[in-house]
Design a protein around this motif. Structure first.
Motif, short mmCIF file in Angstrom:
data_model
loop_
_atom_site.label_atom_id
_atom_site.label_comp_id
_atom_site.label_asym_id
_atom_site.label_seq_id
_atom_site.Cartn_x
_atom_site.Cartn_y
_atom_site.Cartn_z
N SER A 96 -164.29 -58.01 -31.00
CA SER A 96 -163.68 -59.71 -30.97
C SER A 96 -162.34 -60.08 -31.72
O SER A 96 -161.90 -59.16 -32.38
CB SER A 96 -165.04 -60.24 -31.85
OG SER A 96 -166.12 -60.13 -31.23
N THR A 97 -161.94 -61.03 -31.34
CA THR A 97 -160.76 -61.51 -32.08
C THR A 97 -160.86 -62.65 -32.54
O THR A 97 -161.14 -63.62 -32.01
CB THR A 97 -159.32 -61.45 -30.97
OG1 THR A 97 -159.60 -62.12 -30.05
CG2 THR A 97 -159.11 -60.03 -30.48
N LYS A 119 -153.27 -68.72 -32.01
CA LYS A 119 -153.75 -67.92 -30.98
C LYS A 119 -154.69 -66.94 -31.20
O LYS A 119 -155.03 -66.60 -32.26
CB LYS A 119 -152.37 -67.20 -30.46
CG LYS A 119 -151.20 -68.15 -30.10
CD LYS A 119 -149.80 -67.29 -29.93
CE LYS A 119 -148.86 -68.26 -29.49
NZ LYS A 119 -147.48 -67.48 -29.33
N SER A 120 -155.40 -66.47 -30.35
CA SER A 120 -156.43 -65.47 -30.41
C SER A 120 -155.78 -64.13 -30.30
O SER A 120 -155.03 -63.78 -29.24
CB SER A 120 -157.34 -65.74 -29.41
OG SER A 120 -158.42 -64.55 -29.55
N GLY A 175 -162.38 -66.10 -31.00
CA GLY A 175 -161.82 -67.43 -31.48
C GLY A 175 -162.51 -67.83 -32.79
O GLY A 175 -162.18 -69.02 -33.18
N SER A 176 -163.08 -66.91 -33.43
CA SER A 176 -163.82 -67.41 -34.93
C SER A 176 -162.46 -67.76 -35.66
O SER A 176 -161.49 -67.21 -35.73
CB SER A 176 -164.51 -66.47 -35.65
OG SER A 176 -165.77 -66.18 -34.48
N SER A 177 -162.59 -68.82 -36.60
CA SER A 177 -161.81 -69.06 -37.60
C SER A 177 -161.92 -68.25 -38.65
O SER A 177 -162.62 -67.43 -38.96
CB SER A 177 -162.34 -70.50 -38.02
OG SER A 177 -163.40 -70.45 -39.02
#
Length: 69
Positions: free
Chosen positions: A2-3, A10-11, A42-44
């Motif tokens: 995951s990114t 941006k991811s 898309g996690s912060s």
């Protein structure tokens, strides 16, 4: 894998890119976690940090410098 989201909104990974000719310090952190974690794309930064803190066994940091040539 995951990114998460970058500070630029941006991811994915964005390498060092200072906007001026000054030398910048970058700290890379490596974490040993209790197991595989479920992280949504898309996690912060706050979500990633909270997950790391809840699963962290150990950590190591390396600080380097970068400047435009």
């Amino acid at each position: 894998g995951s990114t998460g989201m970058t500070t630029g909104g941006k991811s994915g990974y964005e390498g060092p890119c200072p906007q001026d000719d000054k030398t910048h310090h970058y700290t890379l952190s490596l974490y040993a976690l209790k197991g595989v974690v479920d992280l949504q794309d898309g996690s912060s930064k706050e979500e990633v940090s909270a997950l790391i803190e809840s699963q962290k066994i150990a950590e190591s940091k390396l600080t380097g410098t970068y400047a435009k040539q």
